[in-house]
Write an enzyme that holds these catalytic residues in place. Sequence first.
Site, mmCIF file in Angstrom:
data_model
loop_
_atom_site.group_PDB
_atom_site.id
_atom_site.type_symbol
_atom_site.label_atom_id
_atom_site.label_comp_id
_atom_site.label_asym_id
_atom_site.label_seq_id
_atom_site.Cartn_x
_atom_site.Cartn_y
_atom_site.Cartn_z
ATOM 1 N N HIS A 203 -7.405 -5.923 -0.164
ATOM 2 C CA HIS A 203 -6.223 -5.062 -0.010
ATOM 3 C C HIS A 203 -5.266 -5.607 1.045
ATOM 4 C CE1 HIS A 203 -3.899 -1.461 -0.419
ATOM 5 N NE2 HIS A 203 -4.108 -1.084 0.829
ATOM 6 N N SER B 121 0.841 -1.194 0.000
ATOM 7 C CA SER B 121 0.000 0.000 0.000
ATOM 8 C C SER B 121 0.881 1.251 0.000
ATOM 9 C CB SER B 121 -0.972 -0.070 1.179
ATOM 10 O OG SER B 121 -2.054 0.812 0.989
#
Length: 254
Positions: free
Chosen positions: A234, A84
């Site tokens: 994610h 991320s």
Amino acid sequence: MLLNYQQMGQGSDVVLIHGLFGSLENLNVIAKALAENYRVTNIDLRNHGKSFHSDTMNYHAMAKDVSELLEHLTISKAHIIGHSMGGKVAMQLALNHPSLIDKLVVLDISPVANNPRHSAIFAGLNEVAQSNIKDRKSADEILAKHIEEMGVRQFLLKSFAKNDEGHYQWRFNLAVLYQQYENILAQVSENDSCLCDTLFIKGNDSDYILAEHRPAIMALFPNAKAKIIHGAGHWLHAQKPLAVNKAISDFLAH
């Protein structure tokens, strides 16, 4: 000032970089697996974990922090893995210092600017910060008013700890992360491409890497490949650790 870090294992070097609101603990599942064959340096980014706090929060500054730590540790070349926001730091490091990079692994992020998606999280974090919280259970009850997913709350609460005076507080620098949020959403700065072997690992259920990002990815990382982890979003390394670790290990070994 140097970033806080932990090292484990022996062999060629691997550096792990966590994401927003995280700390080096978040990538321990990757660190422990890789430490069987590599020397792993797992870091806390600025304004996170046990690293220093600063009013500056942008990708050039964060990449510079990592390069200065590697110089301090006399690491001249390493495999760099980032998730991320940490993936963007890894990409910025690769573009600024391509000679430092052996192979690059980017977990579920692309180099383009991201849409804002953390307003509820910031609201919950701020409410906790403004309350006189005595334990994690009370903090979780406040967060739950803003954040439905228990897994996200548990992730955030890993950074809720007692300070030297014995009072609970967020380890990350919440005020600066909020003020500098646009810089965290920003695209990676393009000054040149990096020819390093690169692997983008995407959670199948995540929208952080999209098909329309491919031209931007290939412009900056022309030797990039992609791997999709099914059944993961994610937080792919937490949801499918075996599959993610195998994808990373196979890529680094060949």
